[in-house]
Write a protein that holds these residues in place. Sequence first.
Motif, mmCIF file in Angstrom:
data_model
loop_
_atom_site.group_PDB
_atom_site.id
_atom_site.type_symbol
_atom_site.label_atom_id
_atom_site.label_comp_id
_atom_site.label_asym_id
_atom_site.label_seq_id
_atom_site.Cartn_x
_atom_site.Cartn_y
_atom_site.Cartn_z
ATOM 1 N N VAL A 1 0.839 -1.210 0.000
ATOM 2 C CA VAL A 1 0.000 0.000 0.000
ATOM 3 C C VAL A 1 0.870 1.255 0.000
ATOM 4 O O VAL A 1 2.065 1.199 0.285
ATOM 5 N N PHE B 1 -7.434 -0.005 1.169
ATOM 6 C CA PHE B 1 -6.060 0.369 0.876
ATOM 7 C C PHE B 1 -5.914 0.475 -0.630
ATOM 8 O O PHE B 1 -6.458 -0.325 -1.368
ATOM 9 N N CYS C 1 -3.517 -0.104 -3.555
ATOM 10 C CA CYS C 1 -2.258 -0.802 -3.827
ATOM 11 C C CYS C 1 -1.360 0.063 -4.682
ATOM 12 O O CYS C 1 -1.809 0.702 -5.630
#
Length: 98
Positions: free
Chosen positions: A42, A95, A97
């Motif tokens: 992340v 999150f 990526c």
Amino acid sequence: MASDWDKLSPSMRKGWNFRDSQQLHAACGGFLYFMGLLKEKVAETEFQQVAQGLRDQFLCGFLDPDILHALTTTAPPAPLESVSFLRQGLQTETFTCS
């Protein structure tokens, strides 16, 4: 280990045996491993937003069963999705990526 000792009443305190200390050591190593994977996956700003909350939960012992389960049921190297406390965030794209 010290905080766990301090939380117990004096009459409940006993020395650490191998089994208990081995599980605690495995949970600590697993937590560091999964946090490292999360940091790689992340963006840094998002990692910083969730890292302290995850550390606090881990230090309270809430994540130990999930980490130990992932370590005993997956072949090394365990994927990030093998721990449920991170799986939901990764699947729902909480999150982003990198």
